[in-house]
Structure formats: C-alpha cells, structure tokens
Design a protein around this motif. Structure first.
Motif, PDB file in Angstrom:
ATOM      1  N   UNK A 155       0.826  -1.209   0.000  1.00  0.00           N
ATOM      2  CA  UNK A 155       0.000   0.000   0.000  1.00  0.00           C
ATOM      3  C   UNK A 155       0.860   1.259   0.000  1.00  0.00           C
ATOM      4  N   UNK A 156       0.289   2.345  -0.519  1.00  0.00           N
ATOM      5  CA  UNK A 156       0.949   3.653  -0.512  1.00  0.00           C
ATOM      6  C   UNK A 156       0.028   4.668   0.136  1.00  0.00           C
ATOM      7  N   UNK A 157       0.503   5.275   1.220  1.00  0.00           N
ATOM      8  CA  UNK A 157      -0.215   6.355   1.883  1.00  0.00           C
ATOM      9  C   UNK A 157       0.566   7.635   1.657  1.00  0.00           C
ATOM     10  N   UNK A 158      -0.007   8.566   0.914  1.00  0.00           N
ATOM     11  CA  UNK A 158       0.639   9.860   0.708  1.00  0.00           C
ATOM     12  C   UNK A 158       0.589  10.671   2.000  1.00  0.00           C
ATOM     13  N   UNK A 159       1.135  11.891   1.957  1.00  0.00           N
ATOM     14  CA  UNK A 159       1.295  12.679   3.168  1.00  0.00           C
ATOM     15  C   UNK A 159      -0.007  13.017   3.870  1.00  0.00           C
ATOM     16  N   UNK A 160       0.060  13.033   5.212  1.00  0.00           N
ATOM     17  CA  UNK A 160      -1.014  13.544   6.077  1.00  0.00           C
ATOM     18  C   UNK A 160      -2.336  12.799   5.931  1.00  0.00           C
ATOM     19  N   UNK A 161      -2.283  11.519   5.581  1.00  0.00           N
ATOM     20  CA  UNK A 161      -3.478  10.674   5.578  1.00  0.00           C
ATOM     21  C   UNK A 161      -3.843  10.354   7.023  1.00  0.00           C
ATOM     22  N   UNK A 162      -5.132  10.356   7.325  1.00  0.00           N
ATOM     23  CA  UNK A 162      -5.623  10.026   8.663  1.00  0.00           C
ATOM     24  C   UNK A 162      -6.496   8.778   8.569  1.00  0.00           C
ATOM     25  N   UNK A 163      -6.133   7.742   9.330  1.00  0.00           N
ATOM     26  CA  UNK A 163      -6.873   6.482   9.327  1.00  0.00           C
ATOM     27  C   UNK A 163      -7.314   6.193  10.756  1.00  0.00           C
ATOM     28  N   UNK A 164      -8.611   5.910  10.941  1.00  0.00           N
ATOM     29  CA  UNK A 164      -9.163   5.655  12.266  1.00  0.00           C
ATOM     30  C   UNK A 164      -8.796   4.293  12.816  1.00  0.00           C
ATOM     31  N   UNK A 165      -9.450   3.902  13.892  1.00  0.00           N
ATOM     32  CA  UNK A 165      -9.193   2.626  14.552  1.00  0.00           C
ATOM     33  C   UNK A 165      -9.898   1.478  13.820  1.00  0.00           C
ATOM     34  N   UNK A 166      -9.306   0.270  13.922  1.00  0.00           N
ATOM     35  CA  UNK A 166      -9.938  -0.977  13.473  1.00  0.00           C
ATOM     36  C   UNK A 166     -10.217  -0.987  11.971  1.00  0.00           C
ATOM     37  N   UNK A 167      -9.329  -0.394  11.220  1.00  0.00           N
ATOM     38  CA  UNK A 167      -9.496  -0.269   9.765  1.00  0.00           C
ATOM     39  C   UNK A 167      -8.634  -1.309   9.060  1.00  0.00           C
ATOM     40  N   UNK A 169      -6.934  -1.840   5.286  1.00  0.00           N
ATOM     41  CA  UNK A 169      -6.633  -1.298   3.956  1.00  0.00           C
ATOM     42  C   UNK A 169      -6.091  -2.441   3.116  1.00  0.00           C
ATOM     43  N   UNK A 170      -6.804  -2.825   2.058  1.00  0.00           N
ATOM     44  CA  UNK A 170      -6.459  -4.006   1.275  1.00  0.00           C
ATOM     45  C   UNK A 170      -5.183  -3.864   0.471  1.00  0.00           C
ATOM     46  N   UNK A 171      -4.641  -4.992   0.103  1.00  0.00           N
ATOM     47  CA  UNK A 171      -3.360  -5.085  -0.608  1.00  0.00           C
ATOM     48  C   UNK A 171      -3.320  -4.179  -1.840  1.00  0.00           C
ATOM     49  N   UNK A 172      -2.203  -3.451  -1.974  1.00  0.00           N
ATOM     50  CA  UNK A 172      -1.954  -2.651  -3.167  1.00  0.00           C
ATOM     51  C   UNK A 172      -2.787  -1.400  -3.299  1.00  0.00           C
ATOM     52  N   UNK A 173      -3.437  -0.969  -2.236  1.00  0.00           N
ATOM     53  CA  UNK A 173      -4.252   0.247  -2.311  1.00  0.00           C
ATOM     54  C   UNK A 173      -3.379   1.490  -2.215  1.00  0.00           C
ATOM     55  N   UNK A 174      -3.874   2.570  -2.823  1.00  0.00           N
ATOM     56  CA  UNK A 174      -3.194   3.871  -2.764  1.00  0.00           C
ATOM     57  C   UNK A 174      -4.161   4.913  -2.215  1.00  0.00           C
ATOM     58  N   UNK A 175      -3.666   5.753  -1.319  1.00  0.00           N
ATOM     59  CA  UNK A 175      -4.488   6.791  -0.698  1.00  0.00           C
ATOM     60  C   UNK A 175      -3.778   8.125  -0.901  1.00  0.00           C
ATOM     61  N   UNK A 176      -4.442   9.073  -1.556  1.00  0.00           N
ATOM     62  CA  UNK A 176      -3.783  10.340  -1.852  1.00  0.00           C
ATOM     63  C   UNK A 176      -3.705  11.217  -0.604  1.00  0.00           C
ATOM     64  N   UNK A 177      -2.930  12.280  -0.701  1.00  0.00           N
ATOM     65  CA  UNK A 177      -2.619  13.111   0.451  1.00  0.00           C
ATOM     66  C   UNK A 177      -3.873  13.727   1.090  1.00  0.00           C
ATOM     67  N   UNK A 178      -3.834  13.776   2.425  1.00  0.00           N
ATOM     68  CA  UNK A 178      -4.865  14.473   3.177  1.00  0.00           C
ATOM     69  C   UNK A 178      -6.180  13.748   3.358  1.00  0.00           C
ATOM     70  N   UNK A 179      -6.303  12.524   2.864  1.00  0.00           N
ATOM     71  CA  UNK A 179      -7.562  11.775   2.959  1.00  0.00           C
ATOM     72  C   UNK A 179      -7.790  11.302   4.392  1.00  0.00           C
ATOM     73  N   UNK A 180      -9.061  11.258   4.800  1.00  0.00           N
ATOM     74  CA  UNK A 180      -9.443  10.747   6.114  1.00  0.00           C
ATOM     75  C   UNK A 180     -10.327   9.509   5.924  1.00  0.00           C
ATOM     76  N   UNK A 181      -9.982   8.438   6.642  1.00  0.00           N
ATOM     77  CA  UNK A 181     -10.759   7.196   6.624  1.00  0.00           C
ATOM     78  C   UNK A 181     -11.215   6.920   8.047  1.00  0.00           C
ATOM     79  N   UNK A 182     -12.524   6.774   8.238  1.00  0.00           N
ATOM     80  CA  UNK A 182     -13.090   6.640   9.572  1.00  0.00           C
ATOM     81  C   UNK A 182     -12.880   5.273  10.192  1.00  0.00           C
TER      82      UNK A 182
END
Length: 240
Positions: A155-167, A169-182
């Motif tokens: 996986x690739x997490x760009x800068x300042x990504x926020x990921x909550x508890x008990x999450x 993230x599946x194999x090979x996923x990409x998350x762009x900068x500043x995204x929030x996942x609850x």
C-alpha cells in the motif's frame, strides 16, 4: 528489548510465522507459541507450541513480553480482542520491526506495532498500538494511523493521511494526500482512495467508492458476514 525478557507469540498461523522469523533473525529469546488447534510440543522453526492462550497466565507480566501473532483478512476483531484481554491483565506487547524497514526517528510507533519487510515510514508519522504495517508499504510524512489497523502489503499512503481505529486497507491500495478514513472501515484490495471514507464503510474501486455500510451487530451487511461469505466462496473454488 525491555530488560531482555522472554517472548511468547500468541497464535501459530502464517502471520505469527512471519513475526517469528523476524525475531529469530534478531536473536530474540522466543520461548514458545500458543495455539488451540496444534498439539502441545509441535515445533515451528524449532520453537514449541506451549499450549493455548491461557498458558500465558502461568507467567507473570514481569517475566515476559507478548507478540500478537493474530493476523487479519479484513476483520481485526480477534486480534483486537487478544490485545485487549492481555493488556487488561497487565501484560505488555513487543513491537516487531523487520531489519529492512526504513523508519524515521521522527515518527512515533506505539506498543505492539508490527512493521514488516521493505516498509518505509517517514517523518512525523504516528502509528497506533496493535497495528500491522505490512510488507513493502509506504507511509509518508504526517500520516496518523489508529489502533488495531492492518495496512496490507504494497500500500501507498501519501502525506497527512488520517486512518481511524480498526481499519483494514487491502493489498496494493493507494491513498492520496490528506484523505481521512473513519473507524471500522474496510478498503478493498487495489483501490485508489481520492475522497474521504466515512466510518463503518466498505469501499473499493478506482476511484474507491462506498459500496455498503458495515453493520457491527453481525447482520447480513456486517463485516463478519462479508468475510465468512468470501471464505466460503474461496473454499468452494478450491474444492471444485
């Protein structure tokens, strides 16, 4: 390692074998693994199965450290339950870091974090307790990852990504900068996340879109139901 304490790994499945391999590579004194299915005395990489999880109670919290060998295929509940149970009893969990991981000295890794081979964690990243950062994942600057999270391989997490508890993230996923996942969200493998994802959501695709809401009460829309159906489907394919 704290006071050179001995280590017990909880679980003896595939994830625990990866952790055991890392610990043996680092000459850590692993005295055994727990498992409720394998016979007492069976050895994995020459380390014995010493009983079920309850055998840990024969040791005081001052004698040993634990390693949470329970992995995740999308549902972190068992791993979270194990961590919560033994933490409440006063036991501490060792973090496991593969020697090939590149981790900034300006990042923060909390208790029980596991960072596997080829991972990069950049400056000012924060990783919550009991979280897995799996093989060849990149966590960029300023990311905040909650407790009991699994970031699957590649996986690739760009800068300042926020990921909550008990999450998960599946194999090979990409998350762009500043995204929030609850909290309690599930991101399917290979997704590209370009918009925030609310808590208790199942999202996947390119770009990732919310497909359903996870019912934590165990109904047909629950994460447990989803995982059980996927496993049943996979079993039927193997047996076809």
């Amino acid at each position: 390692m704290e006071n050179n304490k001995s280590i017990i790994i909880i679980g003896a499945g595939d994830h625990s074998k990866i952790l055991l391999d890392i610990l043996l590579m680092q000459n850590v004194n692993v005295i055994g693994l727990t498992d409720k299915f394998l016979p007492l005395g069976i050895r994995i990489y020459n380390i014995p199965i010493i009983g079920t999880d309850d055998c840990i109670l024969r040791y005081s919290a001052e004698e040993i450290l634990l390693v949470n060998g329970i992995g995740s295929i999308g549902n972190m509940s068992l791993r979270r339950k194990i961590y919560k149970r033994f933490s409440a009893l006063g036991y501490k969990f060792m973090s496991v870091i593969h020697p090939s991981a590149v981790i900034s000295s300006r990042s923060v890794l909390n208790e029980g974090v596991q960072v596997l081979a080829g991972t990069i964690i950049n400056a000012e990243a924060f990783i919550g307790e009991n979280t897995i950062i799996n093989t060849k994942t990149s966590v960029d600057h300023g990311c905040v990852i909650g407790r009991n999270v699994h970031i699957a391989p590649g996986c690739t997490l760009s800068g300042c990504v926020k990921i909550g508890d008990n999450v998960h993230i599946g194999t090979g996923s990409s998350i762009i900068q500043g995204i929030k996942i609850g909290d309690d969200a599930l991101i399917g493998a290979g997704s590209v996340v370009v918009n925030d994802i609310q808590s208790n959501s199942k999202a996947y695709g390119v770009p990732a879109k919310i497909k359903s809401i996870i019912n934590t009460n165990g109904g047909r829309d629950s994460l447990a139901y989803y995982i059980s159906r996927r496993l049943e489907y996979g079993w039927r394919r193997r047996c076809a």
